[in-house]
Design a protein around this motif. Structure first.
Motif, short mmCIF file in Angstrom:
data_model
loop_
_atom_site.label_atom_id
_atom_site.label_comp_id
_atom_site.label_asym_id
_atom_site.label_seq_id
_atom_site.Cartn_x
_atom_site.Cartn_y
_atom_site.Cartn_z
N GLN A 18 35.89 41.47 37.71
CA GLN A 18 36.99 41.88 38.56
C GLN A 18 36.77 41.41 39.99
OE1 GLN A 18 39.87 43.47 37.78
NE2 GLN A 18 39.27 43.22 35.62
N PRO A 19 37.84 40.95 40.67
CA PRO A 19 37.68 40.55 42.08
C PRO A 19 37.38 41.77 42.93
CG PRO A 19 40.00 40.60 41.47
CD PRO A 19 39.23 40.80 40.20
N SER A 20 36.72 41.52 44.01
CA SER A 20 36.38 42.62 44.91
C SER A 20 37.62 43.14 45.61
CB SER A 20 35.35 42.15 45.94
OG SER A 20 35.94 41.17 46.79
N GLN A 21 37.59 44.42 45.93
CA GLN A 21 38.72 45.02 46.62
C GLN A 21 38.96 44.39 47.98
OE1 GLN A 21 40.58 47.16 45.02
NE2 GLN A 21 42.04 47.33 46.72
N GLU A 22 37.88 43.97 48.61
CA GLU A 22 38.00 43.34 49.92
C GLU A 22 38.78 42.03 49.83
OE1 GLU A 22 35.14 41.56 53.49
OE2 GLU A 22 34.25 42.40 51.65
N THR A 23 38.49 41.22 48.79
CA THR A 23 39.21 39.95 48.62
C THR A 23 40.68 40.19 48.32
OG1 THR A 23 37.20 38.86 47.81
CG2 THR A 23 39.29 37.80 47.30
N GLU A 76 44.55 39.75 40.41
CA GLU A 76 44.12 41.14 40.23
C GLU A 76 44.09 41.54 38.76
OE1 GLU A 76 45.19 45.57 42.06
OE2 GLU A 76 46.54 43.87 42.37
N SER A 125 34.66 36.21 50.43
CA SER A 125 33.28 36.05 50.89
C SER A 125 32.68 34.81 50.25
CB SER A 125 32.46 37.29 50.53
OG SER A 125 32.43 37.44 49.11
N GLU A 128 32.15 34.87 46.54
CA GLU A 128 33.32 34.92 45.68
C GLU A 128 34.23 33.71 45.84
OE1 GLU A 128 36.60 38.31 44.31
OE2 GLU A 128 35.24 38.67 46.00
#
Length: 403
Positions: A18-23, A76, A125, A128
């Protein structure tokens, strides 16, 4: 038991991390920036985009914005169902496919992908970034396939409509509609020829599918500038416009696309209105063709004048009188008497000379003049039959007038 279950079990597709919430938050917050950058890049890098009408540019801009927004949703939840076709292209008008080619649509997709890829360092980041770039490439692939699907559906719809419109034009010619109506209908299908029009008719093959019609049209355009194909029940109709010099070779080649049986082509028409007469002559010839078992394939409708007369075609009678009997009578110099005697005596030159008290060379000269005037040679059996029929038709017409 364990082996059988492991053998029959479906292989599991490894889940993507899963992608990070920040991205995700960065992507959502940069939607406006990405859309603005994409539209600006389109205007700078694609000359054809700058030349579009305002409404077309607006439609494409909306597609680009929807595509970027849908990427965030897909990133997402990459396992979401069929979303591309509706989410990205749902707002684009169908008419857009007429002004924007598939190649240009793919150029647009490639440009948008470049914009997003250039923004990756600001969106994710360092750890990622590789995953985000791969996601952009997978997403662009899905959008490209969706674009191809949109254009394929549009082409199928347009092809079906064009075929129906083409059939209406052919039907209008056969029914002899007014010149203005014919011009309007011909313009609708892109027909440009105003002269050199021929109509071919014959049996339709059993497999008269869309690919067959397309192949026949491509073959026809090798010999003519314009082509229309119509299938009416068991009959195949080909209308050719702007026939080139090798018309005879073209007719012979195109006859191979018809079903077994006679194939007849009408006389050359020098106007759209006259195309109706060419079509009527071709159909009259097709109906009378079985009476001439040695007829070539294809056969000119004018070569079937005798059979058409027997079949009750009044236009063939008028043609024989105007093009054969009338010119012979007008030429005078004993041509009509010589031809009548020659045909009545079984095609004997010497017998005709004795009957008319002239030299045999005089008979030959007069028969040669008949061939020059009418285009039909009395010394050839088939053409002599045409001349014999013309004499009968002409005399009957004169007798009717006298009465």
């Amino acid at each position: 038991m364990t082996d059988s279950r492991s053998t029959s079990a479906k292989p599991r597709v490894p889940r993507q991390p899963q992608p990070s919430q920040e991205t995700l938050e960065r992507l959502k917050s940069h939607l406006g920036v990405l859309s603005t950058a994409a539209l600006k890049h389109l205007d700078q890098s694609l000359p054809w985009y700058r030349g579009l009408e305002p409404e077309e540019r607006a439609a494409l801009g909306l597609v680009a914005q929807k595509g970027i927004a849908s990427f965030v949703s897909w990133y997402e939840q990459p396992a979401s169902p069929q979303w591309v076709l509706n989410d990205v292209f749902g707002a684009a008008p169908t008419e857009l496919t007429r002004s924007i080619s598939l190649q240009k649509a793919l150029q647009l997709i490639r440009t948008i992908v470049e914009v997003v890829e250039n923004q990756v360092p600001d969106l994710a980041s360092e750890a990622e970034q590789v995953r985000l770039r791969e996601a952009v490439l997978r997403y662009s692939r899905e959008v490209a396939f969706a674009a191809a699907d949109v254009y394929a559906r549009a082409a199928e719809t347009r092809g079906a409509w064009d075929s129906r419109l083409e059939a209406l034009v052919v039907d209008a010619v056969l029914r002899g509609e007014s010149t203005d109506t014919l011009r309007s209908r011909f313009a609708a299908v892109g027909w440009k020829s105003r002269a050199g029009i021929h109509v071919m008719v014959g049996g339709a093959p059993e497999q008269s599918t869309a690919p067959f019609v397309g192949e026949l049209r491509r073959a026809s355009l090798r010999y003519a500038h314009d082509c229309l194909v119509g299938i009416q029940g068991e009959r195949l109709i080909v209308m050719l416009g702007g026939i080139r010099d090798n018309a005879a070779a073209g007719f012979e080649r195109l006859a191979e696309y018809f079903a077994d049986g006679p194939v007849v082509y009408g006389p050359r028409a020098e106007s759209l209105r006259a195309a109706t007469l060419s079509a009527q002559a071709a159909f009259a010839g097709l109906a009378a063709a079985p009476a001439w078992t040695q007829a070539p394939r294809p056969t000119a409708a004018d070569d079937l004048w005798p059979e058409r007369v027997i079949h009750g075609d009044d236009s063939a009678k008028r043609a024989l009188q105007a093009n054969v009997y009338g010119p012979i009578v007008k030429a005078g110099n004993g041509l009509i008497e010589t031809l009548t005697t020659y045909l009545g005596l079984g095609h004997s030159l010497e017998g005709t000379a004795r009957e008319l008290f002239v030299h045999a060379n005089t008979v030959r000269y007069r028969l040669k003049r008949v061939a020059e005037i009418t285009g039909w040679d009395p010394l050839l059996p088939r053409e002599a039959y045409v001349l014999h029929t013309a004499l009968a038709v002409g005399r009957l017409a004169e007798g009717g007038t006298a009465e």
